[in-house]
Design a protein around this motif. Structure first.
Motif, PDB file in Angstrom:
ATOM      1  N   VAL A  33      -1.251  -2.637  13.631  1.00 44.11           N
ATOM      2  CA  VAL A  33      -0.150  -1.737  13.280  1.00 44.11           C
ATOM      3  C   VAL A  33       0.922  -2.482  12.476  1.00 44.11           C
ATOM      4  N   ALA A  34       1.319  -3.652  12.941  1.00 44.86           N
ATOM      5  CA  ALA A  34       2.396  -4.390  12.270  1.00 44.86           C
ATOM      6  C   ALA A  34       2.015  -4.784  10.848  1.00 44.86           C
ATOM      7  N   THR A  35       0.784  -5.212  10.638  1.00 49.00           N
ATOM      8  CA  THR A  35       0.388  -5.619   9.286  1.00 49.00           C
ATOM      9  C   THR A  35       0.231  -4.411   8.363  1.00 49.00           C
ATOM     10  N   ALA A  36      -0.179  -3.273   8.896  1.00 45.65           N
ATOM     11  CA  ALA A  36      -0.232  -2.065   8.061  1.00 45.65           C
ATOM     12  C   ALA A  36       1.183  -1.707   7.601  1.00 45.65           C
ATOM     13  N   LEU A  37       2.129  -1.738   8.524  1.00 42.90           N
ATOM     14  CA  LEU A  37       3.506  -1.423   8.168  1.00 42.90           C
ATOM     15  C   LEU A  37       4.096  -2.470   7.224  1.00 42.90           C
ATOM     16  N   ALA A  38       3.788  -3.745   7.463  1.00 41.87           N
ATOM     17  CA  ALA A  38       4.306  -4.818   6.610  1.00 41.87           C
ATOM     18  C   ALA A  38       3.788  -4.704   5.178  1.00 41.87           C
ATOM     19  N   THR A  39       2.595  -4.152   5.007  1.00 46.02           N
ATOM     20  CA  THR A  39       2.036  -3.974   3.664  1.00 46.02           C
ATOM     21  C   THR A  39       2.357  -2.593   3.105  1.00 46.02           C
ATOM     22  N   ARG A  40       3.226  -1.873   3.803  1.00 44.87           N
ATOM     23  CA  ARG A  40       3.692  -0.545   3.388  1.00 44.87           C
ATOM     24  C   ARG A  40       2.550   0.474   3.302  1.00 44.87           C
ATOM     25  N   ASP A  41       1.561   0.280   4.157  1.00 46.59           N
ATOM     26  CA  ASP A  41       0.448   1.227   4.246  1.00 46.59           C
ATOM     27  C   ASP A  41       0.731   2.132   5.436  1.00 46.59           C
ATOM     28  N   PHE A  42       1.279   3.289   5.176  1.00 42.33           N
ATOM     29  CA  PHE A  42       1.704   4.190   6.227  1.00 42.33           C
ATOM     30  C   PHE A  42       0.653   5.237   6.578  1.00 42.33           C
ATOM     31  N   GLN A  43      -0.591   5.035   6.152  1.00 45.25           N
ATOM     32  CA  GLN A  43      -1.662   5.959   6.519  1.00 45.25           C
ATOM     33  C   GLN A  43      -1.765   5.994   8.041  1.00 45.25           C
ATOM     34  N   ASP A  44      -1.810   7.194   8.597  1.00 51.84           N
ATOM     35  CA  ASP A  44      -1.783   7.336  10.054  1.00 51.84           C
ATOM     36  C   ASP A  44      -2.972   6.684  10.754  1.00 51.84           C
ATOM     37  N   VAL A  45      -4.095   6.507  10.081  1.00 43.76           N
ATOM     38  CA  VAL A  45      -5.272   5.898  10.716  1.00 43.76           C
ATOM     39  C   VAL A  45      -5.041   4.430  11.070  1.00 43.76           C
ATOM     40  N   HIS A  46      -3.944   3.841  10.554  1.00 43.95           N
ATOM     41  CA  HIS A  46      -3.637   2.442  10.846  1.00 43.95           C
ATOM     42  C   HIS A  46      -2.581   2.270  11.935  1.00 43.95           C
ATOM     43  N   HIS A  47      -2.000   3.394  12.420  1.00 40.78           N
ATOM     44  CA  HIS A  47      -0.961   3.240  13.448  1.00 40.78           C
ATOM     45  C   HIS A  47      -0.946   4.343  14.507  1.00 40.78           C
ATOM     46  N   ASP A  48      -1.660   5.443  14.312  1.00 40.30           N
ATOM     47  CA  ASP A  48      -1.622   6.552  15.269  1.00 40.30           C
ATOM     48  C   ASP A  48      -3.023   6.802  15.828  1.00 40.30           C
ATOM     49  N   PRO A  49      -3.302   6.330  17.061  1.00 42.25           N
ATOM     50  CA  PRO A  49      -4.654   6.449  17.613  1.00 42.25           C
ATOM     51  C   PRO A  49      -5.166   7.884  17.685  1.00 42.25           C
TER      52      PRO A  49
END
Length: 146
Positions: A33-49
């Motif tokens: 989750v943290a690396t998705a956010l750090a790379t500004r990738d806000f696609q829900d598949v990377h942070h919302d189970p």
């Protein structure tokens, strides 16, 4: 008092066929989750189970920018500060899910004109997550140019 700076490996030290020491990376939910956010990738598949499952995944999974970064880190940790990444060329396969471990391995497959090509493989319990090559250039000093 004079400080010495480690320059790591040099171009002349490297042999084709040389294996890099493997790197095991625990795939925590926080890392994904943290690396998705750090790379500004806000696609829900990377942070919302829940939304990831609705879209057919068993859980959140690592994004490609993080995979690229980890593969680059693997090679530069081995080569040292006098190497600069020139190209990362990977293909993604099995997803990196939380609770697993990705183990990255590599081998030097090419060397010419100050460039070194390393074949890399990042695998988890599902199979190959990332496969491809990383090309690095060696410089005369850390962070410098040749």
């Amino acid at each position: 008092m004079t400080a010495t700076v480690s320059t790591g490996r040099s171009y002349d030290d490297i042999e084709i066929g040389e294996a890099l020491p493997e790197l095991a990376i625990p795939l925590t939910r926080t890392l994904i989750v943290a690396t998705a956010l750090a790379t500004r990738d806000f696609q829900d598949v990377h942070h919302d189970p829940e939304l990831a499952r609705e879209r057919g995944s068993k859980d959140v999974f690592m994004n490609i920018l993080t995979s690229n970064g980890l593969v680059g880190r693997f090679v530069t940790d081995w080569s040292g500060p006098c190497a600069v990444v020139r190209r990362v060329k990977i293909r993604l396969g099995a997803p990196n899910y939380p609770g697993d471990t990705m183990t990255i391995t590599g081998e030097v497959v090419g060397k010419s004109d100050g460039l070194v090509e390393v074949r890399v493989r990042g695998a988890n319990s599902l199979g190959d997550h990332a496969t491809g090559t990383v090309t690095i250039a060696f410089t005369d000093r850390p962070g410098g140019t040749r």
